[in-house]
Motif scaffolding. Structure first.
Motif, PDB file in Angstrom:
ATOM      1  N   ASN A  64      -9.069   5.736  -9.684  1.00 24.64           N
ATOM      2  CA  ASN A  64      -7.824   4.965  -8.915  1.00 24.64           C
ATOM      3  C   ASN A  64      -7.518   6.177  -8.695  1.00 24.64           C
ATOM      4  OD1 ASN A  64      -4.832   3.759  -8.815  1.00 24.64           O
ATOM      5  ND2 ASN A  64      -6.617   2.374  -8.402  1.00 24.64           N
ATOM      6  N   GLY A 102       1.972   6.156  -6.990  1.00 21.03           N
ATOM      7  CA  GLY A 102       0.533   6.851  -7.757  1.00 21.03           C
ATOM      8  C   GLY A 102       1.428   8.550  -7.457  1.00 21.03           C
ATOM      9  N   ARG A 103       1.520   9.159  -6.200  1.00 23.18           N
ATOM     10  CA  ARG A 103       1.838  10.126  -6.757  1.00 23.18           C
ATOM     11  C   ARG A 103       3.003  10.839  -7.211  1.00 23.18           C
ATOM     12  NH1 ARG A 103       0.497  14.559  -4.909  1.00 23.18           N
ATOM     13  NH2 ARG A 103       1.496  15.462  -4.125  1.00 23.18           N
ATOM     14  N   TYR A 125      -7.937   8.171  -5.443  1.00 18.93           N
ATOM     15  CA  TYR A 125      -7.394   7.627  -4.499  1.00 18.93           C
ATOM     16  C   TYR A 125      -5.974   7.553  -3.765  1.00 18.93           C
ATOM     17  CZ  TYR A 125      -6.844   3.861  -1.045  1.00 18.93           C
ATOM     18  OH  TYR A 125      -6.473   3.203   0.317  1.00 18.93           O
ATOM     19  N   TRP A 126      -4.980   7.356  -4.500  1.00 22.43           N
ATOM     20  CA  TRP A 126      -3.769   7.885  -4.073  1.00 22.43           C
ATOM     21  C   TRP A 126      -3.493   9.283  -4.256  1.00 22.43           C
ATOM     22  CZ3 TRP A 126      -2.939   3.296  -1.919  1.00 22.43           C
ATOM     23  CH2 TRP A 126      -2.824   2.391  -2.931  1.00 22.43           C
ATOM     24  N   SER A 127      -3.794  10.394  -4.446  1.00 25.52           N
ATOM     25  CA  SER A 127      -3.568  11.675  -4.917  1.00 25.52           C
ATOM     26  C   SER A 127      -3.170  12.147  -3.186  1.00 25.52           C
ATOM     27  CB  SER A 127      -4.590  12.881  -5.550  1.00 25.52           C
ATOM     28  OG  SER A 127      -5.661  12.610  -4.611  1.00 25.52           O
ATOM     29  N   GLN A 175      -2.668   2.828  -9.914  1.00 26.10           N
ATOM     30  CA  GLN A 175      -2.238   1.698  -9.144  1.00 26.10           C
ATOM     31  C   GLN A 175      -3.231   0.825  -8.797  1.00 26.10           C
ATOM     32  OE1 GLN A 175       0.687   1.622  -8.059  1.00 26.10           O
ATOM     33  NE2 GLN A 175       1.009   3.362  -9.255  1.00 26.10           N
ATOM     34  N   ALA A 209       2.369   1.427  -3.226  1.00 23.31           N
ATOM     35  CA  ALA A 209       1.522   2.181  -4.761  1.00 23.31           C
ATOM     36  C   ALA A 209       1.421   4.021  -4.181  1.00 23.31           C
ATOM     37  CB  ALA A 209       0.460   1.497  -4.104  1.00 23.31           C
ATOM     38  N   LEU A 210       0.868   3.926  -3.208  1.00 26.61           N
ATOM     39  CA  LEU A 210       0.777   5.687  -2.992  1.00 26.61           C
ATOM     40  C   LEU A 210       1.991   6.690  -2.628  1.00 26.61           C
ATOM     41  CD1 LEU A 210      -1.047   7.658  -1.160  1.00 26.61           C
ATOM     42  CD2 LEU A 210       0.659   6.767   1.378  1.00 26.61           C
ATOM     43  N   TRP A 231       0.555  -1.012   0.214  1.00 26.57           N
ATOM     44  CA  TRP A 231      -0.035   0.373  -0.104  1.00 26.57           C
ATOM     45  C   TRP A 231       1.162   1.502  -0.110  1.00 26.57           C
ATOM     46  CZ3 TRP A 231      -1.385   4.338   2.428  1.00 26.57           C
ATOM     47  CH2 TRP A 231      -2.171   4.881   2.407  1.00 26.57           C
TER      48      TRP A 231
END
Length: 173
Positions: free
Chosen positions: A165, A90-91, A168-170, A97, A86-87, A83
């Motif tokens: 998606n 993603g950023r 979510y990761w932003s 992700q 992925a975070l 996780w």
């Protein structure tokens, strides 16, 4: 038979055993998961790694933050590390992700859309070569337009899923 050995945290082992209880036990459930993954055709990454080495990043978090992290990761079906990676990715890359089940679902949707697109092209080709009169041609053209609208709606749904998606990761929560 071959044997695989791996180390798990006590918490992960406990959670896996709980999930496996309804699927015939630890070994049977693990074999079925591995069989599903082995049969899946996963996409080749568009930008494969250039051979650079990975680096280890260590974080120190308080107990409350770790608990929240574990809860969030578990709700996404990921480990804490997965996780967190992925975070960060993603950023850094501003790209979706996906978990493995999400990626497999998107691959299946892509296959279905491709299949529908082939069918629509065949219908259009048949309409271009057919000699039809008035009402019949209008009905066939209307059917083709309906298929086209349906495909566009599904593509818009995929677009929304990708944007969701990314959101979510932003950083904006």
């Amino acid at each position: 038979m071959d044997r695989l050995t791996l180390r798990l945290s006590p918490d992960l082992a406990r959670r896996f055993d709980a999930a496996a209880a309804g699927h015939g036990g630890r070994s049977r459930f693990l074999r079925s998961l591995m069989e599903g993954v082995a049969q899946a055709h996963l996409p080749v990454p568009e930008n494969p790694p250039t051979g650079g080495k990975s680096s280890k990043l260590t974080l120190r978090l308080g107990e409350l933050d770790v608990a929240l992290l574990e809860t969030e990761a578990a709700s996404a079906g990921l480990s804490r590390t997965q996780w967190s990676v992925a975070l960060i990715r993603g950023r850094l890359h501003n790209r979706p992700q996906f978990t493995r089940p999400e990626a497999l679902a998107f691959i299946e949707v892509q296959r279905e859309l491709r299949r529908i697109g082939v069918n629509v092209n065949q219908i259009a080709r048949a309409l271009n070569t057919a000699v039809m009169e008035g009402t019949v041609l209008d009905l066939e053209t209307a059917q083709l337009a309906a298929f086209s609208d349906e495909v566009r709606a599904h593509i818009a749904g995929l677009h929304d899923a990708f944007n969701g998606n990314l959101a979510y990761w932003s950083a904006e929560l």
